[in-house]
Design a protein around this motif. Structure first.
Motif, PDB file in Angstrom:
ATOM      1  N   PHE A 102       0.884  -1.155   0.000  1.00 18.85           N
ATOM      2  CA  PHE A 102       0.000   0.000   0.000  1.00 18.85           C
ATOM      3  C   PHE A 102       0.923   1.206   0.000  1.00 18.85           C
ATOM      4  CE2 PHE A 102      -2.735  -3.227   1.888  1.00 18.85           C
ATOM      5  CZ  PHE A 102      -3.887  -3.054   1.140  1.00 18.85           C
ATOM      6  N   VAL A 103       0.670   2.137  -0.904  1.00 20.66           N
ATOM      7  CA  VAL A 103       1.497   3.341  -0.999  1.00 20.66           C
ATOM      8  C   VAL A 103       0.612   4.574  -0.909  1.00 20.66           C
ATOM      9  CG1 VAL A 103       3.336   2.264  -2.366  1.00 20.66           C
ATOM     10  CG2 VAL A 103       1.447   3.391  -3.535  1.00 20.66           C
ATOM     11  N   LEU A 104       1.197   5.654  -0.460  1.00 20.18           N
ATOM     12  CA  LEU A 104       0.529   6.945  -0.443  1.00 20.18           C
ATOM     13  C   LEU A 104       1.078   7.752  -1.610  1.00 20.18           C
ATOM     14  CD1 LEU A 104      -1.455   8.719   1.188  1.00 20.18           C
ATOM     15  CD2 LEU A 104       0.555   9.643   2.374  1.00 20.18           C
ATOM     16  N   LYS A 105       0.167   8.370  -2.387  1.00 17.40           N
ATOM     17  CA  LYS A 105       0.576   9.136  -3.559  1.00 17.40           C
ATOM     18  C   LYS A 105      -0.064  10.524  -3.526  1.00 17.40           C
ATOM     19  CE  LYS A 105       1.270   5.432  -6.867  1.00 17.40           C
ATOM     20  NZ  LYS A 105       1.084   5.082  -8.272  1.00 17.40           N
ATOM     21  N   GLN A 106       0.669  11.463  -4.107  1.00 13.59           N
ATOM     22  CA  GLN A 106       0.152  12.820  -4.261  1.00 13.59           C
ATOM     23  C   GLN A 106       0.798  13.433  -5.492  1.00 13.59           C
ATOM     24  OE1 GLN A 106      -0.008  15.289  -0.724  1.00 13.59           O
ATOM     25  NE2 GLN A 106       0.712  17.040  -1.910  1.00 13.59           N
ATOM     26  N   SER A 107       0.018  14.155  -6.274  1.00 13.46           N
ATOM     27  CA  SER A 107       0.535  14.847  -7.458  1.00 13.46           C
ATOM     28  C   SER A 107       0.142  16.315  -7.409  1.00 13.46           C
ATOM     29  CB  SER A 107      -0.034  14.244  -8.746  1.00 13.46           C
ATOM     30  OG  SER A 107       0.492  12.976  -8.958  1.00 13.46           O
TER      31      SER A 107
END
Length: 144
Positions: A102-107
């Motif tokens: 599980f990863v946390l992503k933000q753009s």
């Protein structure tokens, strides 16, 4: 050979990375990539964990990605349900599955970002990581 625009982008973000340790963020270390690459790694620490954020300039976006939790087949379904519920609470970030984690992503749109906004977005990402990581770890411990 990278274009002049790519080299300028690398220099701009390298400057921000240099200022990170003086920014007040809980930065443990910074791994600047080889010249011409648009990837950096920032090691941060919060009350629950020390973790790496991969910062990537890709096209028109500046992306942050950090591993939250590796999963095994025993707890994947329950933790996935929790991740979906948590995603509903998140504003600028989201939880995804990538390479067995599980990863946390933000753009963020790269053209909209300044040094101040970079630090603000990184601070927000760090706070979200601490919250989401804590919830996922608590659930994983309940499932053991």
């Amino acid at each position: 050979m990278p274009s002049k625009a790519v080299l300028a982008e690398v220099e701009r973000i390298n400057g921000w990375m240099t200022g990170l340790k003086q920014s007040g963020l809980n930065v443990r270390s910074i791994d600047k990539r080889k010249a011409g690459q648009l990837k950096w790694r920032v090691q941060m620490i919060h009350r629950l964990a020390s973790y790496w954020i991969e910062v990537t300039a890709q096209g028109k976006n500046l992306n942050f990605v950090a591993v939250l939790l590796r999963f095994n087949n025993n707890n994947t379904q329950e933790i996935s349900r929790l991740a979906l519920r948590l995603n509903n609470k998140l504003v600028s970030s989201h939880i995804a599955v990538q390479s067995g984690c599980f990863v946390l992503k933000q753009s963020t749109l790269n053209e909209d970002i300044s040094e101040r906004r970079f630090y603000r977005d990184l601070t927000n990402f760090h706070q979200v990581h601490e919250y989401v990581y804590g919830e996922l770890v608590k659930k994983a411990r309940q499932l053991k």
